[in-house]
Design a protein around this motif. Structure first.
Motif, PDB file in Angstrom:
ATOM      1  N   ASP A  57      -3.587  62.737  -4.115  1.00  7.01           N
ATOM      2  CA  ASP A  57      -4.568  62.593  -3.042  1.00  7.01           C
ATOM      3  C   ASP A  57      -3.900  62.709  -1.681  1.00  7.01           C
ATOM      4  O   ASP A  57      -2.914  62.030  -1.409  1.00  7.01           O
ATOM      5  CB  ASP A  57      -5.223  61.208  -3.192  1.00  7.01           C
ATOM      6  CG  ASP A  57      -6.409  61.008  -2.302  1.00  7.01           C
ATOM      7  OD1 ASP A  57      -6.394  61.488  -1.157  1.00  7.01           O
ATOM      8  OD2 ASP A  57      -7.349  60.329  -2.748  1.00  7.01           O
ATOM      9  N   SER A  58      -4.468  63.535  -0.805  1.00  5.60           N
ATOM     10  CA  SER A  58      -3.884  63.763   0.526  1.00  5.60           C
ATOM     11  C   SER A  58      -3.906  62.509   1.401  1.00  5.60           C
ATOM     12  O   SER A  58      -3.200  62.453   2.397  1.00  5.60           O
ATOM     13  CB  SER A  58      -4.594  64.915   1.233  1.00  5.60           C
ATOM     14  OG  SER A  58      -5.976  64.646   1.357  1.00  5.60           O
ATOM     15  N   SER A  59      -4.678  61.501   1.033  1.00  6.77           N
ATOM     16  CA  SER A  59      -4.659  60.260   1.807  1.00  6.77           C
ATOM     17  C   SER A  59      -3.307  59.554   1.667  1.00  6.77           C
ATOM     18  O   SER A  59      -2.994  58.655   2.429  1.00  6.77           O
ATOM     19  CB  SER A  59      -5.790  59.325   1.378  1.00  6.77           C
ATOM     20  OG  SER A  59      -5.564  58.845   0.065  1.00  6.77           O
TER      21      SER A  59
END
Length: 161
Positions: A50-52
């Motif tokens: 996840d890019s978060s």
């Protein structure tokens, strides 16, 4: 024939007679897409789910499942592929180290596989083959002519899917 190397946190596409190859798939997942009618192959070397999880302002799209897979699909469509004709194959996602705690953050390999499957499901792309999990590294090579994915696993030889 050219072998196009896909590095870690990278993605790319190929046309016949070329091949796509990535090495060093431990907890990372190699996502391979193929439009059999147009003979367009794509590969992403996904490192994280996840890019978060990114800690810098410079987002590397190829690094994360939630950004790499949509970008790979878009690149293939721009080259003439149709999403409805694309199939997927997955390799990697190993649990490279044994941890005593049940801490979910240490389960990077399985979390990468789950995230890739979720992204493919939401794009309505069918997964037709999978060689994920375990605790060994892999090298994969995709033939853009046939769609055959060759998987080399440390101490386990070569298989094709």
């Amino acid at each position: 024939m050219e072998i196009i190397k896909i590095g870690m946190a990278d993605l790319g596409i190929a046309f016949p007679p070329d091949r796509l190859r990535t090495t060093g798939l431990g907890s990372c997942v190699g996502v391979v897409l193929f439009d059999e009618t147009k003979k367009i192959a794509g590969m992403a070397h996904v490192m994280l789910p996840d890019s978060s999880l990114g800690k810098t302002a410079d987002l590397n799209i190829g690094k994360y499942a939630d950004t790499a897979i949509p970008k790979l699909i878009a690149d293939m469509e721009a080259a003439g592929a149709f999403t409805r004709n694309i199939i997927a194959k997955l390799a990697g996602g190993a649990q490279m180290f044994a941890f005593m705690s049940g801490n979910d953050t240490m389960r990077i390999g399985p979390r990468n596989v789950e995230a890739c499957k979720e992204m493919l499901h939401s794009a309505r792309i069918r997964i037709v083959a999978e060689d994920t999990g375990g605790n060994c590294g892999r090298t994969i090579e995709m033939d853009a002519t046939t769609g055959i994915l060759q998987i080399r696993t440390v101490n386990q030889g070569i298989k094709e899917v």
